[in-house]
Design a protein around this motif. Sequence first.
Motif, PDB file in Angstrom:
ATOM      1  N   ASN A  88       0.799  -1.227   0.000  1.00  0.00           N
ATOM      2  CA  ASN A  88       0.000   0.000   0.000  1.00  0.00           C
ATOM      3  C   ASN A  88       0.831   1.277   0.000  1.00  0.00           C
ATOM      4  O   ASN A  88       0.286   2.370  -0.011  1.00  0.00           O
ATOM      5  N   VAL A  89       2.155   1.145  -0.010  1.00  0.00           N
ATOM      6  CA  VAL A  89       3.041   2.303  -0.133  1.00  0.00           C
ATOM      7  C   VAL A  89       4.038   1.980  -1.239  1.00  0.00           C
ATOM      8  O   VAL A  89       4.662   0.921  -1.235  1.00  0.00           O
ATOM      9  N   ASN A  91       6.904   3.509  -2.004  1.00  0.00           N
ATOM     10  CA  ASN A  91       8.323   3.674  -1.652  1.00  0.00           C
ATOM     11  C   ASN A  91       8.513   3.632  -0.134  1.00  0.00           C
ATOM     12  O   ASN A  91       8.907   4.615   0.482  1.00  0.00           O
ATOM     13  N   PRO A  92       8.270   2.470   0.482  1.00  0.00           N
ATOM     14  CA  PRO A  92       8.332   2.387   1.941  1.00  0.00           C
ATOM     15  C   PRO A  92       9.747   2.578   2.486  1.00  0.00           C
ATOM     16  O   PRO A  92      10.728   2.125   1.897  1.00  0.00           O
ATOM     17  N   ARG A  93       9.808   3.276   3.616  1.00  0.00           N
ATOM     18  CA  ARG A  93      11.054   3.439   4.371  1.00  0.00           C
ATOM     19  C   ARG A  93      10.712   3.335   5.844  1.00  0.00           C
ATOM     20  O   ARG A  93       9.760   3.972   6.310  1.00  0.00           O
ATOM     21  N   SER A  94      11.486   2.588   6.581  1.00  0.00           N
ATOM     22  CA  SER A  94      11.237   2.418   8.003  1.00  0.00           C
ATOM     23  C   SER A  94      11.279   3.748   8.752  1.00  0.00           C
ATOM     24  O   SER A  94      10.479   3.989   9.653  1.00  0.00           O
ATOM     25  N   VAL A  96      10.658   6.767   7.563  1.00  0.00           N
ATOM     26  CA  VAL A  96       9.779   7.812   7.025  1.00  0.00           C
ATOM     27  C   VAL A  96       8.330   7.346   7.206  1.00  0.00           C
ATOM     28  O   VAL A  96       7.934   6.324   6.652  1.00  0.00           O
ATOM     29  N   ASN A  97       7.552   8.106   7.960  1.00  0.00           N
ATOM     30  CA  ASN A  97       6.159   7.768   8.211  1.00  0.00           C
ATOM     31  C   ASN A  97       5.317   8.192   7.011  1.00  0.00           C
ATOM     32  O   ASN A  97       5.210   9.382   6.718  1.00  0.00           O
ATOM     33  N   ARG A  98       4.731   7.225   6.330  1.00  0.00           N
ATOM     34  CA  ARG A  98       3.900   7.521   5.157  1.00  0.00           C
ATOM     35  C   ARG A  98       2.438   7.145   5.394  1.00  0.00           C
ATOM     36  O   ARG A  98       1.691   6.929   4.448  1.00  0.00           O
ATOM     37  N   ARG A  99       2.041   7.063   6.666  1.00  0.00           N
ATOM     38  CA  ARG A  99       0.613   6.841   6.950  1.00  0.00           C
ATOM     39  C   ARG A  99      -0.177   7.986   6.363  1.00  0.00           C
ATOM     40  O   ARG A  99       0.218   9.135   6.437  1.00  0.00           O
ATOM     41  N   GLN A 101      -0.688   8.183   3.215  1.00  0.00           N
ATOM     42  CA  GLN A 101      -0.274   8.259   1.811  1.00  0.00           C
ATOM     43  C   GLN A 101      -0.472   6.905   1.120  1.00  0.00           C
ATOM     44  O   GLN A 101       0.193   6.601   0.138  1.00  0.00           O
ATOM     45  N   TYR A 102      -1.385   6.108   1.654  1.00  0.00           N
ATOM     46  CA  TYR A 102      -1.592   4.779   1.100  1.00  0.00           C
ATOM     47  C   TYR A 102      -2.209   4.858  -0.288  1.00  0.00           C
ATOM     48  O   TYR A 102      -3.191   5.558  -0.507  1.00  0.00           O
TER      49      TYR A 102
END
Length: 195
Positions: A88-89, A91-94, A96-99, A101-102
Motif C-alpha cells: 500500500n506504499v 516507496n516504503p522506508r522504516s 519515514v512515516n507515510r501513513r 499516503q496509502y
Amino acid sequence: MSKNKYYAHETAVVDEGCSIGNETKIWHFSHIMANCEIGESCNIGQNVVVSPGVKLGRNVKVQNNVSIYTGVQCEDDVFLGPSMVFTNVINPRSAVNRRGQYAQTLVKKGASIGANATIVCGNNIGEYALIGAGAVVTKPVKPYALIVGNPAKQIGWVSEYGHRLHFNGDKIAVCPESNEEYRLNPEEKTVERLK
C-alpha cells in the motif's frame, strides 16, 4: 462490530467497529481490524489480517496467510490465493512515516489472484482477470486478462469461469464450461461477454 450472524474461530480477533456480513466465516489466528467492511458469505482463511478501512464485497474468498492492507478494496466474488501479497506504499522506508499516503488498489468483481502473487499498490485488477501464481503485477490489469510472470505480462484472456479463451477468425470465443460467448476487440485490446 456488526450484529450480523457470522462465525469466528475462538483464536480469531475481531476488533470493535468493523462490519461483518451474514454467513461469513473467519478462521484460526486471523485478525479483523476496526473500520473494515466484510460482505456476506465471505471466507477468511487462517492467519489473515484485514486492516482498517479495507472493504470486501460479497462471497470473497481469502486463503491462508494473506494480509489485506488499508487502501485495498475487493468487489464481489474475488478470490485471493494463499500467501498472495498486497502493498500500500510505493516507496516504503522504516524511518519515514507515510501513513495517510496509502495508494488505493481495487480488485474488481470475479477476479482471482493466485498463490504467492504480489500486487504492487495502485494497480487495479479488472473484472474476472486471472493472475497466475507467483506473478508480480506492476501495472493495471484489464478485465478478463490472463496474467503471469515477474514482471507480470498478459498472455491471453479467460472466461468468467476461468478458462482460457481461444478466438476464431470472427474474434469470437466460447467458454467450454458455461458456453458463454466472448468477443475480442483487437484495436482496443479488450474482451466483452456476449451472452
